[in-house]
Structure formats: structure tokens, C-alpha cells
Design an enzyme around this catalytic site. Structure first.
Site, PDB file in Angstrom:
ATOM      1  N   PHE A  19      12.900   6.435  11.034  1.00 31.59           N
ATOM      2  CA  PHE A  19      11.611   5.797  10.784  1.00 31.59           C
ATOM      3  C   PHE A  19      10.678   6.887  10.266  1.00 31.59           C
ATOM      4  O   PHE A  19      10.305   7.797  11.001  1.00 31.59           O
ATOM      5  CB  PHE A  19      11.047   5.162  12.052  1.00 31.59           C
ATOM      6  N   VAL A  20      10.325   6.778   8.987  1.00 34.36           N
ATOM      7  CA  VAL A  20       9.539   7.831   8.345  1.00 34.36           C
ATOM      8  C   VAL A  20       8.122   7.357   8.030  1.00 34.36           C
ATOM      9  O   VAL A  20       7.892   6.175   7.758  1.00 34.36           O
ATOM     10  CB  VAL A  20      10.226   8.343   7.055  1.00 34.36           C
ATOM     11  N   ASP A  34      15.017  -0.109   1.607  1.00 35.83           N
ATOM     12  CA  ASP A  34      15.666  -0.151   2.913  1.00 35.83           C
ATOM     13  C   ASP A  34      16.769  -1.213   2.835  1.00 35.83           C
ATOM     14  O   ASP A  34      17.821  -0.968   2.272  1.00 35.83           O
ATOM     15  CB  ASP A  34      14.593  -0.485   3.949  1.00 35.83           C
ATOM     16  N   ASP A  65       7.728   2.745  -2.541  1.00 35.23           N
ATOM     17  CA  ASP A  65       7.874   3.883  -1.647  1.00 35.23           C
ATOM     18  C   ASP A  65       9.285   4.030  -1.091  1.00 35.23           C
ATOM     19  O   ASP A  65       9.827   5.130  -1.065  1.00 35.23           O
ATOM     20  CB  ASP A  65       6.845   3.836  -0.511  1.00 35.23           C
ATOM     21  N   ARG A  93      -0.461   7.205   6.771  1.00 35.57           N
ATOM     22  CA  ARG A  93      -0.320   7.221   5.315  1.00 35.57           C
ATOM     23  C   ARG A  93      -0.862   8.517   4.705  1.00 35.57           C
ATOM     24  O   ARG A  93      -0.403   8.962   3.672  1.00 35.57           O
ATOM     25  CB  ARG A  93      -1.069   6.046   4.677  1.00 35.57           C
ATOM     26  N   LYS A 145       0.810  -1.179   0.000  1.00 39.94           N
ATOM     27  CA  LYS A 145       0.000   0.000   0.000  1.00 39.94           C
ATOM     28  C   LYS A 145       0.863   1.256   0.000  1.00 39.94           C
ATOM     29  O   LYS A 145       0.409   2.332  -0.369  1.00 39.94           O
ATOM     30  CB  LYS A 145      -0.898   0.041   1.232  1.00 39.94           C
ATOM     31  N   GLY A 146       2.094   1.121   0.444  1.00 43.50           N
ATOM     32  CA  GLY A 146       2.942   2.285   0.694  1.00 43.50           C
ATOM     33  C   GLY A 146       3.194   3.201  -0.478  1.00 43.50           C
ATOM     34  O   GLY A 146       3.360   4.400  -0.298  1.00 43.50           O
ATOM     35  N   LYS A 165      17.035   4.442   1.816  1.00 45.40           N
ATOM     36  CA  LYS A 165      17.811   4.401   3.062  1.00 45.40           C
ATOM     37  C   LYS A 165      19.076   3.595   2.771  1.00 45.40           C
ATOM     38  O   LYS A 165      19.202   2.440   3.159  1.00 45.40           O
ATOM     39  CB  LYS A 165      17.020   3.714   4.174  1.00 45.40           C
TER      40      LYS A 165
END
Length: 178
Positions: free
Chosen positions: A151-152, A102, A99, A164, A42-43, A130
Site C-alpha cells: 500500500f503506497v 492495480d 498514478d 498526497r 486526483k492521484g 502492481k
């Protein structure tokens, strides 16, 4: 700013400007093609929506829902496909819109999966990178922002399905997730 955010990392204006810039770069590369643009749910949904609106080339749209995270903040190290593509990728140029990159686990697995399914090419477009946390040999072909290891949330990114809707990228207070 939301009370659970420590500070705003990227404003709405910064996001809009950079997403447009990256979309126009991708548009030039694929101008004579009709790639399949795959949003990772969903991000990426807000980033994906903004990104495709800046494209002028013909595209087809599809989505996948995958995760390597449960309800926590640490990757499980296992890819879970919750929703697969509706379209066949064989012989297609595929643009994955994600999105955040990482550890790189999710995107490394997805790229490998789509190439095994016969995609002609797989291009990765990420909103955030990141880079400090990379554990897998994967990088995005196009990236909007390199960010520090925070942590965003916001602009589609969440913590336990919250935040969101925020129109900016904010750094979540440690007290919320620890």
C-alpha cells in the site's frame, strides 16, 4: 520520512529521472501529433504535471475524476465518473496519465469508454504498476515502475485523502489502514 510510512520505496530523484525518461519516449511517438493528455484526478496530478513538462510536442490537456474505491483500500468493482472530460475525443489520439494500475478495472473501463466515444487511439501511461494484482486484461503502454504489492502513498497517491503531498513514494504502515 513521514511517521506513518514504513519505508521509502521510490525517492524524489528516482521519480523525476524515470518520469522524464518515459515522457521523452512518448514524445518521440507522438511528435507529429497533438494528443489530448488526460490526467486522472486526483492521484495522478503530481505525476501528470511532471510528465507534461517534459513533453516537447503540442498537447491539449484535460482531466477526469473517476474512482472504483470508496474510503477504503479495496476496489468496489464499480466505476464512478465524478468529473468527465470537457473536450470531445472523437478522432483524437488520447494519452491517459494515471498514478497506478492495480486490478486494472479503472483503466480497462476508461479505455473502453474513450474508444466507444470515438477516440482514434488510447495510450495508457502509468507511474506505478502492481502487476501481481491484475484481474483485468489491460496493461499500460508506458510504465515508470513495477512495484510489489504494497500500500503506497505520496507523489499524489493517498489513503483517505492524506499523504498526497509527500515528494516520494512510501509504503504505508499496515496499522494505519487495517
Amino acid at each position: 520520512m513521514h511517521k506513518d510510512c514504513e519505508r521509502i520505496m521510490l525517492t524524489e530523484d528516482q521519480l523525476r529521472s524515470r518520469v522524464k525518461e518515459v515522457a521523452l519516449q512518448v514524445d518521440k511517438v507522438y511528435k507529429d501529433k497533438c494528443p489530448l493528455v488526460v490526467g486522472i484526478l486526483k492521484g495522478s496530478i503530481i505525476f501528470y504535471s511532471d510528465f507534461i513538462r517534459f513533453l516537447t510536442m503540442p498537447v491539449e490537456l484535460d482531466f477526469m475524476a473517476v474512482s472504483s474505491y470508496g474510503s477504503g483500500a479495496v476496489s468496489s468493482g464499480k466505476l464512478n465518473i465524478k468529473k468527465d472530460l470537457d473536450r470531445d475525443v472523437k478522432g483524437r489520439d488520447v494519452i491517459i496519465v494515471e498514478d497506478i494500475i492495480d486490478s486494472g478495472f479503472t483503466l480497462a473501463c476508461l479505455k473502453d469508454l474513450l474508444l466507444k466515444r470515438g477516440a482514434a487511439s488510447v495510450c495508457i501511461v502509468t507511474l506505478l504498476d502492481k502487476f501481481e494484482r491484475r484481474e483485468y486484461d489491460i496493461k499500460s503502454d508506458y510504465n515508470c515502475f513495477l512495484i510489489e504489492n504494497e500500500f503506497v502513498v505520496g507523489y499524489g497517491l493517498d489513503y483517505n485523502e492524506q499523504y498526497r503531498h509527500l515528494p516520494y513514494i512510501g509504503i504505508l504502515k499496515r496499522s494505519v489502514y487495517e
